[in-house]
Design a protein around this motif. Structure first.
Motif, PDB file in Angstrom:
ATOM      1  N   ASP A  51      62.091  17.026  37.221  1.00  0.00           N
ATOM      2  CA  ASP A  51      61.120  16.036  37.665  1.00  0.00           C
ATOM      3  C   ASP A  51      60.559  16.465  39.018  1.00  0.00           C
TER       4      ASP A  51
ATOM      5  N   LYS B   6      51.921  17.412  31.121  1.00  0.00           N
ATOM      6  CA  LYS B   6      52.714  16.197  30.919  1.00  0.00           C
ATOM      7  C   LYS B   6      52.055  14.993  31.587  1.00  0.00           C
ATOM      8  N   TRP B   7      51.440  15.234  32.761  1.00  0.00           N
ATOM      9  CA  TRP B   7      50.750  14.169  33.486  1.00  0.00           C
ATOM     10  C   TRP B   7      49.271  14.507  33.545  1.00  0.00           C
ATOM     11  N   ARG B   8      48.413  13.557  33.194  1.00  0.00           N
ATOM     12  CA  ARG B   8      46.972  13.825  33.134  1.00  0.00           C
ATOM     13  C   ARG B   8      46.169  12.942  34.090  1.00  0.00           C
ATOM     14  N   ASP B   9      46.763  11.809  34.530  1.00  0.00           N
ATOM     15  CA  ASP B   9      45.999  10.899  35.387  1.00  0.00           C
ATOM     16  C   ASP B   9      46.445  11.034  36.841  1.00  0.00           C
TER      17      ASP B   9
ATOM     18  N   GLY C  41      50.176   9.960  37.671  1.00  0.00           N
ATOM     19  CA  GLY C  41      51.190  10.921  37.249  1.00  0.00           C
ATOM     20  C   GLY C  41      51.177  12.202  38.074  1.00  0.00           C
ATOM     21  N   LEU C  42      49.966  12.745  38.296  1.00  0.00           N
ATOM     22  CA  LEU C  42      49.846  14.006  39.035  1.00  0.00           C
ATOM     23  C   LEU C  42      50.218  13.839  40.508  1.00  0.00           C
TER      24      LEU C  42
ATOM     25  N   LYS D 122      52.760  12.608  41.612  1.00  0.00           N
ATOM     26  CA  LYS D 122      54.191  12.874  41.768  1.00  0.00           C
ATOM     27  C   LYS D 122      54.439  14.253  42.378  1.00  0.00           C
TER      28      LYS D 122
END
Length: 481
Positions: A215, A237-240, A243-244, A246
């Motif tokens: 993670d 895995k993250w598109r928005d 999420g990004l 992180k």
């Protein structure tokens, strides 16, 4: 002397000339951060035969073969100048010199054409910028190859670390082996060694730390000496934005996604809208390989003819998202065996056009068919134009765009009558116009656009990263606008 003897003597002479070019090209690159191009193709670290083949390829786009004896005087003239960091296209220098009627010497013409990169005008050499790869799959490994290749003088992008999920025994050795050898793209150009004690891959002298994490929140990049880095997320895995975000951990300044972004994440196609990136933007997407393939030629057609509507059908190589054999898959059809079937699926490329070309009012639709080849795809772009045109007019326009326009790094052009998909493995352009297949009937134009959906896309990603990092240097002669 026979014709054969004449041809062989000529070849040996050109071989000798190309051989003498190599140290000049290398010294300019290492000592002055100058990349020598030939019609947008880099000549850095190329062999004698590669240099000769690149010159010969010019006939496909320029209509006439270009000899090393023509470009050598311009390269020699460049070595005598006080050049700053830049990219200089000696093919374009030779082509524009032919049409210049002022009677200037090669030295005078060259000095004038690259004046923006010399003396008081030259830009300072930039500090290297740290880069981190999050994920090390197909795109991650190709981006790694490109970053290592472009390390050059040490003043550009520096691949400092790779973040992957923890693997089993010999994990580091296996990952290094996948970087070293690729079934599609061949051997890594250089040497790779593994330092298991320090969890490090050494590639052409570049020490790349391999960090194991499940993670983004588990990583403090400053603990590895990484600062102000650009992180390239290859996992999708993250598109928005949520999420990004992180990834915005200590040591990370910006995040670049190698997949279409969602929500308000900017989708960037280098060459088309990269100059719209705001300096304070910390999260952005490089869109998809297909979006990068169709948007530059779509812009070229819109600028010249106007586009009222369009449809793109992409015949796409299979990817790791599909199954080797029939098995459960959350998406329709993708569970069926990829090597055994043509698989109809969706593409987000058409809807992504609006983000990259917001001024384009035409409605663009799209769909995709996955086919049993491991790399290289073709997009068939069917356009209704705002005015009628002839086939010859469109061919000439796209050839000229590929040679002299600001899109020349994105759009390539080929007129070979027997070109097939494998010919474009390793292409560094976003798409290649197949002139032989192109069709025009009044206000209807159908473009056939090849693209290496792995390597060509990875080149576009690196261009975006260079741009946001501040190490994208100007090109001379300046492209026609």
């Amino acid at each position: 002397m026979t014709v054969n003897d004449d041809s062989f003597t000529n070849w040996k002479h050109r071989e000798e000339t190309a051989e003498s070019m190599i140290p000049m090209i290398g010294k300019l690159h290492r000592e002055q951060d100058v990349t020598i191009l030939l019609h947008s193709r880099s000549l850095v670290n190329k062999s004698v035969v590669s240099i000769l083949k690149t010159h010969r390829f010019a006939r496909q786009i320029a209509g006439a073969e270009l000899s090393v004896t023509e470009t050598m005087p311009f390269l020699r003239a460049l070595t005598a100048l006080d050049l700053g960091p830049s990219q200089i296209d000696i093919g374009m220098l030779a082509a524009t010199y032919r049409t210049d009627d002022r009677g200037l010497s090669v030295e005078e013409f060259t000095a004038e054409a690259v004046a923006g990169a010399t003396g008081a005008n030259k830009i300072d050499r930039r500090e290297g910028r740290d880069v981190v790869l999050y994920g090390f799959g197909r795109i991650g490994r190709l981006v790694a190859r490109l970053l290592i290749e472009k390390a050059g003088s040490g003043n550009g992008l520096r691949l400092r670390a790779i973040v992957v999920r923890g693997g089993g025994e010999q994990d580091l050795v296996k990952r290094a082996s996948l970087l070293r050898r690729d079934s599609v793209h061949g051997q890594f150009q250089g040497t790779i060694t593994v330092d298991e004690d320090n969890s490090t891959i050494l590639a052409n002298g570049n020490a790349i730390k391999v960090i194991y994490a499940d993670d983004p929140a588990q990583v403090d990049y400053t603990a590895y000496g990484i600062k102000d880095a650009i992180l390239i997320d290859n996992t999708g895995k993250w598109r928005d934005r949520e999420g990004l975000s992180k990834h915005l951990r200590p040591g990370i300044d910006k995040v670049v996604l190698t997949a279409p972004g969602k929500g308000d994440v900017p989708n960037i196609v280098h060459g088309v809208n990269h100059d719209t990136i705001k300096p304070d933007e910390r999260i952005l997407s490089c869109a998809s390989c297909t979006t990068n393939a169709i948007v530059p030629p779509l812009k070229a057609m819109e600028d010249e003819y106007g586009v009222l509507r369009g449809h793109v059908e992409t015949v796409h190589s299979f990817t790791n998202d599909q199954n080797l054999l029939d098995n459960y898959h959350k998406s329709d059809r993708r569970g069926r065996s990829a090597p055994l079937n043509m698989v109809i699926t969706e593409t987000g490329a058409a809807s992504a056009v609006a983000k990259a070309l917001p001024d384009l009012k035409a409605r663009i639709t799209g769909s995709s068919i996955r086919v049993p080849v491991p790399d290289v795809s073709i997009a068939i772009l069917n356009l209704q134009l705002a005015r009628e045109a002839s086939r010859e007019e469109v061919v000439d326009h796209l050839r000229e765009v590929s040679l002299t326009s600001p899109l020349k790094r994105q759009i390539d052009f080929i007129g070979a009558p027997d070109a097939v998909s494998s010919d474009f493995i390793g292409s560094r352009h976003a798409s290649i116009v197949d002139a032989g297949a192109l069709k025009v009937d009044g206000d209807n134009a159908i473009l056939y656009l090849w693209y290496d959906n792995e390597f060509g896309y990875s080149c576009q990603v690196v261009r975006v990263v260079q741009h946001v990092s501040g190490v994208e240097y100007p090109t001379y002669p300046a492209p026609a606008v």
